[in-house]
Every structure is written in structure tokens, then in C-alpha cells.
Enzyme design. Structure first.
Site, short mmCIF file in Angstrom:
data_model
loop_
_atom_site.label_atom_id
_atom_site.label_comp_id
_atom_site.label_asym_id
_atom_site.label_seq_id
_atom_site.Cartn_x
_atom_site.Cartn_y
_atom_site.Cartn_z
N ASP A 165 35.48 40.30 46.78
CA ASP A 165 36.94 40.37 46.73
C ASP A 165 37.48 41.49 47.61
OD1 ASP A 165 36.70 38.34 44.95
OD2 ASP A 165 38.00 39.22 43.44
N GLU A 220 44.56 38.30 44.78
CA GLU A 220 44.84 39.58 44.16
C GLU A 220 45.81 40.38 45.03
OE1 GLU A 220 41.05 41.42 43.54
OE2 GLU A 220 40.62 40.21 41.76
N CYS A 272 31.47 47.86 42.11
CA CYS A 272 32.30 49.05 42.31
C CYS A 272 32.44 49.84 41.01
CB CYS A 272 33.66 48.65 42.86
SG CYS A 272 33.55 47.88 44.49
N CYS A 315 29.31 40.48 40.44
CA CYS A 315 30.68 40.80 40.82
C CYS A 315 31.67 39.67 40.51
CB CYS A 315 30.75 41.15 42.31
SG CYS A 315 29.86 42.67 42.73
N ASP A 316 32.85 40.08 40.08
CA ASP A 316 34.05 39.28 40.04
C ASP A 316 33.87 37.84 39.54
OD1 ASP A 316 34.61 41.44 42.51
OD2 ASP A 316 36.22 41.15 41.09
N LYS A 317 34.09 36.85 40.41
CA LYS A 317 34.09 35.46 39.96
C LYS A 317 32.70 34.93 39.65
CE LYS A 317 37.51 36.29 41.52
NZ LYS A 317 37.38 37.69 41.35
N SER A 319 43.58 43.06 41.29
CA SER A 319 42.24 43.61 41.20
C SER A 319 42.16 44.49 39.96
CB SER A 319 41.93 44.43 42.45
OG SER A 319 40.81 45.26 42.23
#
Length: 559
Positions: free
Chosen positions: A78, A446, A192, A119-121, A472
Site C-alpha cells: 500500500d 487510502e 511497518c 501486510c494489509d489486504k 491508512s
């Protein structure tokens, strides 16, 4: 075993012949076949090293008496995709990942599943696919990266880089300082370091019981993380041989409730709401978005993590006792947690956390010393968000919890970014970014760049931002997203005009445009949707099929 359909009986001779070509021997056909879903992607800091993880998992599964079959999913970073058309592919990638898990597991009738996301998705996408397959499943994420440090000792992270761009635009920092921040903010492998979406989801998977303790907080590429992989790999073989528990026995109404409770206690990314709603739908669990406010009222916000508190990062939460310590403290404050929810150990969440303790009360607060007596997320309702909007209250300054401002409207993120940099936004304004929802974006990108510019330009406690897009996990300030219905559906956000008065009251869960009903009716009669040119065939299909953010932005199956 489920895999017997591809390996047992004389009529499966061709199947076994193909499997022997991969290296299988006679003795392997009596062992459980276990899918190892790896999400190694070289361009993502949280994923480029996952080949090492899958090697550990596959070797441990073999030692424990299983047969591993590794396959891979895609992944979108992202941060790298942010601020350009690439971000429109981020949320849709969740659906591709879920479809990939379902496809690989069902096409080959594997007995169990070991997921390595980060991460994320990728994290929710894997669980959504696993729920469709419904076999024994465990998760071990790649793990978070450490926070960075400048030469003068200042702690920095990814959020620092975005806000530094705003400061550079104002001439407040030099090129040399900007470069130093760039080179130090992300010091190595891992997701992150703050309470962004990846770390939010990975900690919530502990709360849900689909991952072992430490999944969300143990740093990447440490011996402790490697041992977690081995522990989980041994456990998935046990579960595969027993055929239980299946993932839908763990992901239930109770476990999803627990995830939201911990989300409130930790002030996680607002994206968790979107993903947990989608996970609930895959699990067959009915969950009303308005229930989140009822949960929030009963959960104290006891852990504040970057970006809400820039000096504390996810590794600090681990040292302070981890997710289990947070859950134990929440449980001490009342009966809001469902302690009888099942976990992958085969025991309950209550059993897991019964001996957990806070090791540093400066990092994980006691209920009596909470940052806030209510949770770190809220759902706002009103004429601007009839089906709800999401705000990360944990990252809002007290002065912004009640805010009235003048609308400054933009029909895209790019338009908003140019307007903010160009000085169009002043103190007392409410930035409106619309046509960036799941359907209108398409892909619900985002809005980290606009929110970071607002913070970096010193307007963080003077300007609110509302959008039908999302944020985000790194976003902080008076940022309200997921406004539903979105502009592309004809929601009121589409009818706003510059100068309209917007009222926000976070503590009372209200967001309203103070426009007379007859004026709204007049504007609606004259409204024509803002049309974007969509060149991507995939994003065109996504726009036609995707549901509302209030429904988790899942793809519709009942056309």
C-alpha cells in the site's frame, strides 16, 4: 482425509502418478496433505523474506508427519501504491487473494492450510479464502519491523516520511533532513512498525484465536519468530490428522466480537472494520456496524501506539506483555470478552490469557489509567452517513472531537492533494474527498497523502477530512472515512457544495451536513454522478460487483 479423493483407490492411479513426479513416495499417500499459502513478494518489505519462513514451515510439517504443498498469492504494498492509480488495486487484491486460496485448496482437496501473510489486504484475504474452504487452518504472519532512529535519537517510522513531505513543502525542513528520514524510517524487514493495518490485523488474529500468542508483536526474522513458525507447523499437522478444529469452529461470532474488543482497546487501523465485516460475512456471522459503538462504550483504550503516540511501536507492545496482556486487562475490567471462544491450541482464549500480565504499565495502561474510558474506534451516523462512517478516535486530539467547519469539496484524491498544497484549505475547513469509495474509486483508495499533508502543514488540529474512501492505519487527526452510502451511490456526500456547514461529534457518534431538507431535495433532483474513466477491465468488473463499505466492500454473488 479430504485428500483421499486425489490419492486413494485404483482409479486415482493417474493422480498419484502426477504426485509422484513432485517427489512423493508410497508412505506419503497416508499422510495429510497441507497447503502452505505463502505471500512472498519481493517489492513488499513485509514479504520479501518469506521464502525463509516457508522453508521452515515445510521442513517442520515433514518432520511432524505431514506433506506440505506450497503455493503463493499476490500482494500489493500500500505504501508503494499510495498516491497514484496503483492504490485502486489494493482493496480489490483482497478478493483475488481470497479466490486464490479457495481455488488452490479446493482444486487439490488439501486437508489443512498454513497461511503466511503479513501486510494489509493479504491478511484478511487469506482468512476469507480459508473460511470458504473450512479446513483446519493456522496463521503466522511475517512479523513487524523495528522502528527507525535518526542520528539525534529521534524515533521515526513510515508516518514520519509522509508528514515530512508536508514540512518540506512549507520549507520547515531541509533536503538533508528529509533524506535522513527517508533512509532511517523503515530499517529492515517486516510490516511497518506502528499500529497500521498490517499490525492491527495480525494482532487481531491473536485475539480471534487463529494465530498463536506473539503473532502480532514478535519482530520479523528473529529466532522467536522462527520458533513460532515451527510451533504452528507442528500444530497444523496435529489438526490435519484429527480433522479439527476447522477454521469455522474458531472464527465465530464470539471470536469476531473479541477482535473488535481488542481493536477498541488498542486503537487499531480503521481498515480493520472493513476487513472484519468481510471476514464475518465469509464466516456466516451477522454483525451490525452500529454494534461497534456499544462495544466501544464498554472497552477502555489502554494501549496507544504510533501514529496515535509516535514514541510507542508494536515491538514495545510485545515487550510490555503483548496482546494477551491487553486482553487480560480488558477482561479484568468487565465481562466484555468472550473467554470461551476457541483458539488453535484446542483450548479457549480464556485459558490462553489466564496468566498474562502487563510488564510495563507505561506502555499498556491499566483500566484505571486508560487513555480514554471508551475504545479507540467509533462509527458515526447522520444524514451524511446513513449507513455509517468510521473514525479512529485514538488518533484524534481532544480539540477535534467536536468540530464544525466549512466544506471544501474535491472529486478525487489528486484534486484534494493539489488543493491542500495550493493553499485552498484553511483552518476551520472540512476537506471533502468523494468518489473514492469501493464503487466510485474504484477500489476505495487510502487517503494517506492528503491527511499527511494536513498534519505536516500544521493543520492537524484545525482541519477535519471526510471521505467515502478510506485511510491508512498511519493516518491520524480528524479523519473520517468509509462514508456510506458513497458518492457514486448518490449519498449526501455527493451533493455537498463548498461552504456547507459540517458538524462532527465523535463522542455522540454524529456526522451531519447542516443543509435544509428542501435544499437537499433540490440538489438531488439536479445531481449527475461524477464519471471517471476506468481503463482497467478488472477494476471495471470490481466496480460493478462490489458492495457498500458498510457491508465490508465484498463482491456481490447474487446478481
Amino acid at each position: 482425509m479430504r485428500s483421499d479423493i486425489i490419492k486413494k483407490g485404483f482409479e486415482k492411479t493417474p493422480h498419484r502418478a502426477l504426485l509422484r513426479a513432485t517427489g512423493l513416495k508410497d508412505e506419503d499417500f497416508d499422510k495429510p496433505f497441507i497447503g502452505v499459502a505463502n505471500s512472498v513478494v519481493d517489492i513488499i518489505p513485509g514479504h520479501f523474506f518469506l521464502r525463509e519462513y516457508s522453508a521452515i514451515v515445510r521442513e517442520t510439517i515433514k518432520e511432524a508427519g505431514g506433506v506440505p504443498f506450497e503455493f503463493n498469492t499476490i500482494g500489493v504494498d500500500d505504501g508503494v501504491a499510495m498516491g497514484h492509480t496503483g492504490m485502486r488495486y489494493s482493496l480489490p487484491s483482497r478478493e483475488i487473494i481470497a479466490d486464490s486460496i479457495e481455488t488452490m485448496m479446493n482444486a487439490h482437496q488439501l486437508d489443512a492450510l498454513f497461511c503466511i501473510p503479513n501486510c494489509d489486504k493479504i491478511v484478511p484475504g487469506m482468512l476469507m479464502g480459508a473460511l470458504r474452504v473450512n479446513v483446519p487452518t493456522v496463521f503466522v504472519s511475517g512479523g513487524p519491523m523495528a522502528a527507525g532512529k535518526l542520528a539525534d535519537g529521534t524515533i521515526v517510522d513510515l508516518m514520519t516520511t509522509y508528514e515530512a513531505v508536508g514540512k518540506k513543502a512549507l520549507g520547515e525542513i531541509s533536503d538533508e533532513r528529509l533524506k535522513e528520514i527517508e533512509c532511517a524510517a523503515c530499517p529492515g524487514a517486516g510490516s511497518c512498525s506502528g499500529m497500521y493495518t498490517a499490525n492491527s490485523m495480525n494482532t487481531l488474529y491473536e485475539a480471534m484465536g487463529v494465530a498463536f500468542e506473539g503473532n502480532g508483536t514478535i519482530l520479523a526474522l528473529t529466532d522467536e519468530r522462527r520458533e513460532l513458525l515451527r510451533k504452528a507447523a507442528r500444530r497444523i499437522v496435529e489438526m490435519a490428522k484429527a480433522g479439527a478444529p476447522k477454521i469455522r469452529e474458531i472464527v465465530t461470532a464470539k471470536s469476531i466480537h473479541n477482535a473488535f474488543v481488542v481493536d477498541m482497546a488498542m486503537g487499531g487501523s480503521s481498515n480493520t472494520v472493513l476487513h472484519l465485516l468481510a471476514i464475518a460475512k465469509e464466516a456466516g456471522v451477522e454483525f451490525d456496524l452500529a454494534n461497534l459503538n456499544a462495544i466501544s462504550k464498554k472497552v477502555a483504550h489502554i494501549a496507544k501506539i504510533a501514529p496515535a503516540l509516535g514514541t510507542v511501536h508494536i515491538e514495545d507492545i510485545g515487550r510490555a506483555g503483548g496482546v494477551s496482556a491487553i486482553m487480560a486487562e480488558v477482561a479484568r475490567g468487565g465481562d466484555i470478552l468472550r473467554l470461551d471462544a476457541l483458539a488453535i491450541e484446542g483450548s479457549t482464549i480464556g485459558d490462553r490469557i489466564k496468566n498474562a500480565q502487563i510488564k510495563d504499565a507505561n506502555i499498556i495502561h491499566k483500566n484505571e489509567n486508560a487513555y480514554s474510558p471508551v475504545g479507540g474506534l467509533a462509527i458515526l451516523f447522520g444524514n451524511l452517513a446513513e449507513r455509517g462512517a468510521v473514525v479512529k478516535t485514538a488518533a484524534i486530539a481532544p480539540s477535534m472531537r467536536v468540530f464544525t467547519g466549512r466544506a471544501v469539496c474535491f472529486n478525487s484524491e489528486n484534486e484534494a492533494r493539489s488543493g491542500i498544497l495550493g493553499g485552498k484549505v484553511k483552518a476551520g475547513d472540512v476537506v471533502v474527498i468523494r468518489y473514492e469509495g469501493p464503487k466510485g474509486g474504484p477500489g476505495m483508495p487510502e487517503m494517506l497523502s492528503p491527511t499527511s499533508l494536513i498534519q505536516g502543514m500544521g493543520l492537524g488540529e484545525k482541519v477535519a477530512l471526510i471521505t467515502d474512501g478510506r485511510f491508512s492505519g498511519a493516518t491520524r487527526g480528524g479523519s473520517i472515512g468509509h462514508i456510506s452510502p458513497e458518492a457514486a451511490e448518490g449519498g449526501l456526500i455527493a451533493l455537498l457544495q463548498d461552504g456547507d456547514e459540517i458538524f462532527i461529534d465523535v463522542d455522540n457518534y454524529v456526522i451531519e451536513a447542516r443543509i435544509a431538507p428542501e435544499e437537499i431535495a433540490r440538489r438531488r433532483a439536479a445531481w449527475k454522478p461524477f464519471k471517471k474513466t476506468i481503463e482497467s477491465k478488472w477494476l471495471k468488473r470490481y466496480s460493478l460487483l462490489v458492495s457498500n463499505a458498510a457491508d465490508g466492500a465484498v463482491l456481490k454473488n447474487d446478481l
